[in-house]
Design an enzyme around this catalytic site. Sequence first.
Site, PDB file in Angstrom:
ATOM      1  N   ARG A   6      39.528  20.052   3.624  1.00 34.34           N
ATOM      2  CA  ARG A   6      40.399  21.105   4.139  1.00 34.34           C
ATOM      3  C   ARG A   6      40.235  21.228   5.639  1.00 34.34           C
ATOM      4  O   ARG A   6      39.122  21.351   6.152  1.00 34.34           O
ATOM      5  CB  ARG A   6      40.085  22.449   3.479  1.00 34.34           C
ATOM      6  CG  ARG A   6      40.492  22.478   2.019  1.00 34.34           C
ATOM      7  CD  ARG A   6      40.306  23.850   1.425  1.00 34.34           C
ATOM      8  NE  ARG A   6      40.611  23.835  -0.002  1.00 34.34           N
ATOM      9  CZ  ARG A   6      40.401  24.861  -0.813  1.00 34.34           C
ATOM     10  NH1 ARG A   6      39.892  25.986  -0.355  1.00 34.34           N
ATOM     11  NH2 ARG A   6      40.700  24.767  -2.094  1.00 34.34           N
ATOM     12  N   SER A  41      44.410  25.811  -1.561  1.00 34.50           N
ATOM     13  CA  SER A  41      44.204  26.904  -2.509  1.00 34.50           C
ATOM     14  C   SER A  41      44.678  28.235  -1.943  1.00 34.50           C
ATOM     15  O   SER A  41      45.842  28.408  -1.633  1.00 34.50           O
ATOM     16  CB  SER A  41      42.740  26.960  -2.943  1.00 34.50           C
ATOM     17  OG  SER A  41      42.553  27.895  -3.986  1.00 34.50           O
ATOM     18  N   HIS A  42      43.764  29.185  -1.782  1.00 28.32           N
ATOM     19  CA  HIS A  42      44.114  30.549  -1.393  1.00 28.32           C
ATOM     20  C   HIS A  42      44.146  30.734   0.127  1.00 28.32           C
ATOM     21  O   HIS A  42      44.325  31.852   0.595  1.00 28.32           O
ATOM     22  CB  HIS A  42      43.100  31.520  -2.000  1.00 28.32           C
ATOM     23  CG  HIS A  42      41.676  31.149  -1.691  1.00 28.32           C
ATOM     24  ND1 HIS A  42      41.092  30.002  -2.172  1.00 28.32           N
ATOM     25  CD2 HIS A  42      40.729  31.757  -0.940  1.00 28.32           C
ATOM     26  CE1 HIS A  42      39.843  29.929  -1.734  1.00 28.32           C
ATOM     27  NE2 HIS A  42      39.609  30.973  -0.992  1.00 28.32           N
ATOM     28  N   ASP A  76      47.329  32.734  -6.771  1.00 24.85           N
ATOM     29  CA  ASP A  76      47.157  32.130  -5.460  1.00 24.85           C
ATOM     30  C   ASP A  76      48.133  30.978  -5.254  1.00 24.85           C
ATOM     31  O   ASP A  76      48.975  30.694  -6.112  1.00 24.85           O
ATOM     32  CB  ASP A  76      45.707  31.686  -5.245  1.00 24.85           C
ATOM     33  CG  ASP A  76      45.350  30.415  -5.999  1.00 24.85           C
ATOM     34  OD1 ASP A  76      46.000  30.114  -7.006  1.00 24.85           O
ATOM     35  OD2 ASP A  76      44.403  29.723  -5.573  1.00 24.85           O
ATOM     36  N   ASP A  99      48.068  27.651  -5.283  1.00 22.95           N
ATOM     37  CA  ASP A  99      48.186  26.490  -6.171  1.00 22.95           C
ATOM     38  C   ASP A  99      48.043  26.837  -7.641  1.00 22.95           C
ATOM     39  O   ASP A  99      48.056  25.949  -8.498  1.00 22.95           O
ATOM     40  CB  ASP A  99      47.180  25.404  -5.788  1.00 22.95           C
ATOM     41  CG  ASP A  99      45.740  25.796  -6.065  1.00 22.95           C
ATOM     42  OD1 ASP A  99      45.393  26.975  -5.859  1.00 22.95           O
ATOM     43  OD2 ASP A  99      44.950  24.926  -6.493  1.00 22.95           O
ATOM     44  N   ASP A 109      45.566  28.295  -9.514  1.00 28.60           N
ATOM     45  CA  ASP A 109      44.341  28.276 -10.309  1.00 28.60           C
ATOM     46  C   ASP A 109      43.584  29.604 -10.265  1.00 28.60           C
ATOM     47  O   ASP A 109      42.713  29.846 -11.091  1.00 28.60           O
ATOM     48  CB  ASP A 109      43.419  27.112  -9.914  1.00 28.60           C
ATOM     49  CG  ASP A 109      42.971  27.142  -8.461  1.00 28.60           C
ATOM     50  OD1 ASP A 109      43.417  28.023  -7.714  1.00 28.60           O
ATOM     51  OD2 ASP A 109      42.169  26.264  -8.084  1.00 28.60           O
ATOM     52  N   ARG A 110      43.918  30.476  -9.332  1.00 31.20           N
ATOM     53  CA  ARG A 110      43.258  31.780  -9.246  1.00 31.20           C
ATOM     54  C   ARG A 110      44.251  32.893  -9.588  1.00 31.20           C
ATOM     55  O   ARG A 110      45.463  32.718  -9.480  1.00 31.20           O
ATOM     56  CB  ARG A 110      42.708  32.017  -7.834  1.00 31.20           C
ATOM     57  CG  ARG A 110      41.641  31.015  -7.417  1.00 31.20           C
ATOM     58  CD  ARG A 110      41.246  31.229  -5.968  1.00 31.20           C
ATOM     59  NE  ARG A 110      40.410  30.151  -5.496  1.00 31.20           N
ATOM     60  CZ  ARG A 110      39.175  30.317  -5.010  1.00 31.20           C
ATOM     61  NH1 ARG A 110      38.643  31.517  -4.947  1.00 31.20           N
ATOM     62  NH2 ARG A 110      38.481  29.286  -4.590  1.00 31.20           N
ATOM     63  N   GLU A 131      34.511  31.870 -13.001  1.00 32.63           N
ATOM     64  CA  GLU A 131      33.821  32.081 -11.730  1.00 32.63           C
ATOM     65  C   GLU A 131      34.265  33.423 -11.159  1.00 32.63           C
ATOM     66  O   GLU A 131      35.403  33.846 -11.371  1.00 32.63           O
ATOM     67  CB  GLU A 131      34.164  30.979 -10.726  1.00 32.63           C
ATOM     68  CG  GLU A 131      33.625  29.620 -11.105  1.00 32.63           C
ATOM     69  CD  GLU A 131      33.864  28.586 -10.001  1.00 32.63           C
ATOM     70  OE1 GLU A 131      33.046  27.670  -9.900  1.00 32.63           O
ATOM     71  OE2 GLU A 131      34.856  28.704  -9.270  1.00 32.63           O
ATOM     72  N   LYS A 176      40.411  25.512 -13.377  1.00 31.58           N
ATOM     73  CA  LYS A 176      40.676  26.922 -13.637  1.00 31.58           C
ATOM     74  C   LYS A 176      42.184  27.126 -13.674  1.00 31.58           C
ATOM     75  O   LYS A 176      42.932  26.364 -13.083  1.00 31.58           O
ATOM     76  CB  LYS A 176      40.006  27.813 -12.595  1.00 31.58           C
ATOM     77  CG  LYS A 176      40.173  27.420 -11.146  1.00 31.58           C
ATOM     78  CD  LYS A 176      39.350  28.354 -10.267  1.00 31.58           C
ATOM     79  CE  LYS A 176      39.317  27.889  -8.805  1.00 31.58           C
ATOM     80  NZ  LYS A 176      38.261  26.924  -8.542  1.00 31.58           N
TER      81      LYS A 176
END
Length: 561
Positions: free
Chosen positions: A24, A118-119, A289, A291, A293-294, A377, A390
């Site tokens: 990243r 991600s986020h 989020d 992508d 996964d959260r 998590e 996730k």
Amino acid sequence: IPLQVLTVPTAPYPDQRPSTSGLRKKVFVFQSKRNYLHNFIQSIFSSIDLRDRQGSTVVVGGDGRFFNRTAIEVIVQMAAANGVGRLIIGHHGIMSTPAISCVIRKYKAIGGIILTASHNPGGPDGDFGIKFNTANGGPAKEDLTNNIFQISRTIEEFTICPGLTVDLTTLGRQTFDLENKFKPFTVEIVDTVESYANLLRNIFDFAALKELLSGENHIKIKLDAMHGVVGPYVRRILCEELGCPANSAINCIPMEDFGGQHPDPNLTYAADLVDSMRDGQYDFGAAFDADGDRYMILGKHSFFLTPSDSVAVIADNIFCIPYFQHTGVRGFARSMPTSAALDRVAKATKIELYETPAGWKFFGNLMDAGRLSLCGEESSGTGGDHIREKDGLWAVLAWLSILANRKQSVEDILNDHWLKYGRNYFTRYDYENVDIDAACEMMEDLEIMIADKSFVKQRFAVEDKIYQVEKADNFEYTDPVDSTISRNQGLRIIFTDGSRIIYRLSGTGSDGATVRIYIDSYEKEHIFEDTQVMLAPLATIALKISQLHHRTGRSGPSVIT
């Protein structure tokens, strides 16, 4: 005319070490450094044995953030030149991380390249990331990411087919002839929403969910996709199939800059959803989020459900989900920083509990060995063994399944859970963009302090509370499947009453360092108090021991969750 394959000389960069969440960086790093993207993609392909790569299938998709399409064009050209036989790409280049895991497994691909940070924020001034998932659908293990990094440090050339262009807007198969290749190179643009939705239909009782969401006594819900990749999945599955009103799903059009939002589903960055839930007109709310996964779940009047409590409640009500009625439950797991709420359910149900380092690859190893069914998590991630990532939408449907079965509100279900098991008060303080040298020095000195034998049995008093140290260490994990050892996973201070303070440096940002402090305290009696009030004494101790404010020059955390 067959397309030409070129070998291009290049020079290595020293900073392409992928973390648990991939590589990243700020977008401008990929844009401004010559061949920076090409080098890393070549390093991924070179890490795969040519015999495995030749004619293989690879999945590609991303969260739609800025630079996504540019990166896909390069990946397609380099995949063709590196012997890959087929690419499966999400429509418009967009695919959620859970869906990519699903598609890798469905098509028996050798892996997938996920384009997401991600986020983290998107746009020209935001972040961009590249992650490689292996054939099981989960994140690459450390030995593979280390190999990718070592290749990136010595790379001298990459291969590419610059004349190859793909239409990402049209579903279907596209074929290309390359020079010196006996078989055509194939690209398939697929509707990943349908593949993923079909997986969910085999896990949940969609008839019961449809009755809950659109039946005679349906609940009212509000879903915020935060202009990330989940928008089309929410529209298709929750609205079109399960009957939620179209206006109950907001921010569902993926945008390159996520509409200027920070696509992190927490109380700080999903404030609009929190505010809209306060007056009680909605029974259930969720945000996702970038992508997918959260997630974050809210009950009526913006009642906040912590991810640590979320996975514990799902575990205690796991047979509300038909999938687990058929497969049984093989084990539970949580990352080490996550609260011990799940441990209490595991103990009561006599189901094996695993405590792993942060990172989904550790869960994936246990799942592949048939030891794990549900995991979570504290960083807003929960999932089952249906994939190896996730899965935010899966977690929301799991909770809706519990609501449909128990016919209670989110708050009532959680209150019942605390009455049954007691409550783990839990919070996390994030100090973002801290000077990395100052952060590392602080962590090194802190480790020296807690490693001293005299630290154990020390007593810390704050107001009328006294905490005595029972154990202090740098968490180390030996994988029960392959016996690999993961060291330096976080500094832990465990007190005699079971309370914990944990310090970690996070590897998911692109700027500076993020210092995270996790605080976990168990209460059997006082279970309906304010979290920050209950944890204030431990927070005071955590800051006193680390001297974080003094060492980093920061007066307070960037985010509290």
